[in-house]
Write a protein that holds these residues in place. Sequence first.
Motif, PDB file in Angstrom:
ATOM      1  N   ILE A 247       0.848  -1.205   0.000  1.00  0.00           N
ATOM      2  CA  ILE A 247       0.000   0.000   0.000  1.00  0.00           C
ATOM      3  C   ILE A 247       0.877   1.248   0.000  1.00  0.00           C
ATOM      4  CG2 ILE A 247      -1.596   1.365   1.400  1.00  0.00           C
ATOM      5  CD1 ILE A 247      -2.961  -1.264   2.192  1.00  0.00           C
ATOM      6  N   SER A 248       1.956   1.210   0.781  1.00  0.00           N
ATOM      7  CA  SER A 248       2.902   2.337   0.787  1.00  0.00           C
ATOM      8  C   SER A 248       3.534   2.517  -0.588  1.00  0.00           C
ATOM      9  CB  SER A 248       3.990   2.096   1.827  1.00  0.00           C
ATOM     10  OG  SER A 248       3.435   1.866   3.094  1.00  0.00           O
ATOM     11  N   GLU A 249       3.899   1.399  -1.203  1.00  0.00           N
ATOM     12  CA  GLU A 249       4.471   1.433  -2.549  1.00  0.00           C
ATOM     13  C   GLU A 249       3.464   2.028  -3.534  1.00  0.00           C
ATOM     14  OE1 GLU A 249       6.812  -1.793  -5.307  1.00  0.00           O
ATOM     15  OE2 GLU A 249       4.886  -2.425  -4.475  1.00  0.00           O
ATOM     16  N   HIS A 250       2.217   1.629  -3.389  1.00  0.00           N
ATOM     17  CA  HIS A 250       1.149   2.140  -4.251  1.00  0.00           C
ATOM     18  C   HIS A 250       1.024   3.659  -4.114  1.00  0.00           C
ATOM     19  CE1 HIS A 250      -2.862   2.014  -6.238  1.00  0.00           C
ATOM     20  NE2 HIS A 250      -3.070   3.069  -5.459  1.00  0.00           N
ATOM     21  N   ILE A 251       1.012   4.148  -2.883  1.00  0.00           N
ATOM     22  CA  ILE A 251       0.896   5.594  -2.643  1.00  0.00           C
ATOM     23  C   ILE A 251       2.065   6.332  -3.289  1.00  0.00           C
ATOM     24  CG2 ILE A 251       0.913   7.398  -0.872  1.00  0.00           C
ATOM     25  CD1 ILE A 251      -0.457   5.334   1.002  1.00  0.00           C
ATOM     26  N   GLY A 252       3.278   5.796  -3.092  1.00  0.00           N
ATOM     27  CA  GLY A 252       4.461   6.416  -3.678  1.00  0.00           C
ATOM     28  C   GLY A 252       4.382   6.495  -5.196  1.00  0.00           C
ATOM     29  N   HIS A 253       3.938   5.397  -5.816  1.00  0.00           N
ATOM     30  CA  HIS A 253       3.821   5.380  -7.274  1.00  0.00           C
ATOM     31  C   HIS A 253       2.780   6.377  -7.768  1.00  0.00           C
ATOM     32  CE1 HIS A 253       5.701   1.117  -7.905  1.00  0.00           C
ATOM     33  NE2 HIS A 253       6.589   2.065  -7.725  1.00  0.00           N
ATOM     34  N   GLN A 254       1.673   6.503  -7.041  1.00  0.00           N
ATOM     35  CA  GLN A 254       0.633   7.453  -7.446  1.00  0.00           C
ATOM     36  C   GLN A 254       1.140   8.891  -7.363  1.00  0.00           C
ATOM     37  OE1 GLN A 254      -2.520   6.497  -8.783  1.00  0.00           O
ATOM     38  NE2 GLN A 254      -1.265   4.690  -8.801  1.00  0.00           N
ATOM     39  N   LEU A 255       1.959   9.172  -6.346  1.00  0.00           N
ATOM     40  CA  LEU A 255       2.535  10.511  -6.209  1.00  0.00           C
ATOM     41  C   LEU A 255       3.494  10.820  -7.359  1.00  0.00           C
ATOM     42  CD1 LEU A 255       3.254  10.534  -2.382  1.00  0.00           C
ATOM     43  CD2 LEU A 255       1.606  11.982  -3.564  1.00  0.00           C
ATOM     44  N   VAL A 256       4.381   9.869  -7.659  1.00  0.00           N
ATOM     45  CA  VAL A 256       5.350  10.069  -8.737  1.00  0.00           C
ATOM     46  C   VAL A 256       4.637  10.193 -10.083  1.00  0.00           C
ATOM     47  CG1 VAL A 256       7.262   9.018 -10.003  1.00  0.00           C
ATOM     48  CG2 VAL A 256       7.212   8.896  -7.507  1.00  0.00           C
ATOM     49  N   LEU A 257       3.689   9.298 -10.322  1.00  0.00           N
ATOM     50  CA  LEU A 257       2.941   9.318 -11.574  1.00  0.00           C
ATOM     51  C   LEU A 257       2.176  10.628 -11.739  1.00  0.00           C
ATOM     52  CD1 LEU A 257       2.115   7.711 -14.077  1.00  0.00           C
ATOM     53  CD2 LEU A 257       0.276   6.683 -12.741  1.00  0.00           C
ATOM     54  N   GLY A 258       1.581  11.095 -10.640  1.00  0.00           N
ATOM     55  CA  GLY A 258       0.848  12.355 -10.681  1.00  0.00           C
ATOM     56  C   GLY A 258       1.745  13.523 -11.056  1.00  0.00           C
ATOM     57  N   ARG A 259       2.971  13.530 -10.514  1.00  0.00           N
ATOM     58  CA  ARG A 259       3.908  14.611 -10.841  1.00  0.00           C
ATOM     59  C   ARG A 259       4.287  14.569 -12.320  1.00  0.00           C
ATOM     60  NH1 ARG A 259       6.719  12.875  -5.913  1.00  0.00           N
ATOM     61  NH2 ARG A 259       6.064  14.183  -4.179  1.00  0.00           N
ATOM     62  N   ILE A 260       4.456  13.351 -12.851  1.00  0.00           N
ATOM     63  CA  ILE A 260       4.873  13.205 -14.247  1.00  0.00           C
ATOM     64  C   ILE A 260       3.794  13.707 -15.202  1.00  0.00           C
ATOM     65  CG2 ILE A 260       5.351  11.493 -16.059  1.00  0.00           C
ATOM     66  CD1 ILE A 260       6.790   9.840 -13.886  1.00  0.00           C
ATOM     67  N   VAL A 261       2.552  13.314 -14.973  1.00  0.00           N
ATOM     68  CA  VAL A 261       1.471  13.650 -15.906  1.00  0.00           C
ATOM     69  C   VAL A 261       0.760  14.953 -15.547  1.00  0.00           C
ATOM     70  CG1 VAL A 261       1.117  11.202 -16.387  1.00  0.00           C
ATOM     71  CG2 VAL A 261      -0.339  12.332 -14.711  1.00  0.00           C
ATOM     72  N   GLY A 262       1.146  15.575 -14.423  1.00  0.00           N
ATOM     73  CA  GLY A 262       0.562  16.861 -14.048  1.00  0.00           C
ATOM     74  C   GLY A 262      -0.819  16.773 -13.441  1.00  0.00           C
ATOM     75  N   ARG A 263      -1.050  15.728 -12.611  1.00  0.00           N
ATOM     76  CA  ARG A 263      -2.343  15.560 -11.963  1.00  0.00           C
ATOM     77  C   ARG A 263      -2.144  15.139 -10.513  1.00  0.00           C
ATOM     78  NH1 ARG A 263      -3.167  14.676 -17.273  1.00  0.00           N
ATOM     79  NH2 ARG A 263      -5.234  15.017 -18.169  1.00  0.00           N
TER      80      ARG A 263
END
Length: 428
Positions: A247-263
């Motif tokens: 779950i922690s890994e999931h949260i981290g990935h969502q944060l990084v992905l959000g920064r990349i795509v601007g969301r």
Amino acid sequence: MDEKVLDVHEKPAPARWIILSLQHMFAMFGATILVPQLVGLSPAIALLTSGIATIVFILVTRFQVPAYLGSSFAFIIPIQVATQTGGIGSAMIGSMFVALVYGIISLLIWKTGYNWIMKVLPPIVVAPVIIVIGLALSPTAISMASTIQVGDEKVYNLLHFSAALVTLAAAIICLMFFKGIISLMPILIGIIVGYIYSAFIGILDFTKVMEAKWFEFPEMLIPGVDYDFVITPTLLFLMVPIAIVTISEHIGHQLVLGRIVGRDYIKNPGLNRSLLGDGLGTLISGLVGGPPKTTYGENIGVLALTRVYSVYVILGAAVFAIAFSFLGKVMALIATIPTAVLGGVSILLFGIIASSGLRMLVDHKIDFGSQRNLVIASVILVIGIGGASIEFSDTFQIEGMALAAIIGVILNLVLPGRTNESLVDEKE
């Protein structure tokens, strides 16, 4: 931020669509097939379920999150232990209950917000557990790389170890000296180079490839058909606590992905939806005999590099993964990969997992001058790597990284001096 080539909801032209989707499939390919090879599952079912899980994830997140779901490395040891004690069916049951935890957490976040989970899972707990996962797997990697099975014993073999070293060298060179898409596929490139070297030194057996059919249905494990659906406390405490890490890994990935795509994916479509999509993917995978799923950093790397954020490209990669799982010859070829080659890439991969835990500690500026942080990290590391266990009876046992994760959460909640350090920066 670099200008996007394709935004999340844009579709590429057909020919380009195929190329971009294949690129994503191959980026995740090496890691996704490595997990089932390590735990005794079918690589074909791992590919099939990764494709299905990705499609489910995209549907649940309303076509807003271009993330690919592959096999999770966090569950390798729990699956191995569960298989040894209760058969492979036990591991599948445990996977389903992990998915249930995802669903419960998703529901709680939907009703109460996400701030509470950030307090339960701060970096000082999550990072040492990630280190434990990588280091606890290290003996497996070395054994695979340097030994062969002779009767009932594993014997050191220099020839096989040379294949592991060549594989490791190829993966490191790919990671360090290449740029672009090639640098995002060190596992796959390492396996290919190691496989060619293995053919050269004569340690391959192509019998299964010759015997395999071109089209073959993936080997599934259905509860109630291939194994009895038996739930034990030990099984639950072996598998479920690892959700703390994933779950922690999931949260981290969502944060990084959000920064990349601007969301901001934590808020829209919401952490509850993305966790639910991840959980449903894991549930479906467990129901048919596949490993638990997680979002993949390799594919996030491809998005960042190409600036193609289209969710339809990810869907295309999922469809290709499903199609590949039915190619019997290809799956048989994967089954011929020598254990030494898998061991070679595992040395790098498991080390990277452990190092990512260290990186989290550095990135979040964890102060080890604090006795509180020192105690939490120390206890987690020794209990997890040392393989400590609590046994109440033959049917109830908690051990290893599961016990370390539970104790880490408890220590963080009860020890004085807790700070506001979170996986999510305040500016998020």
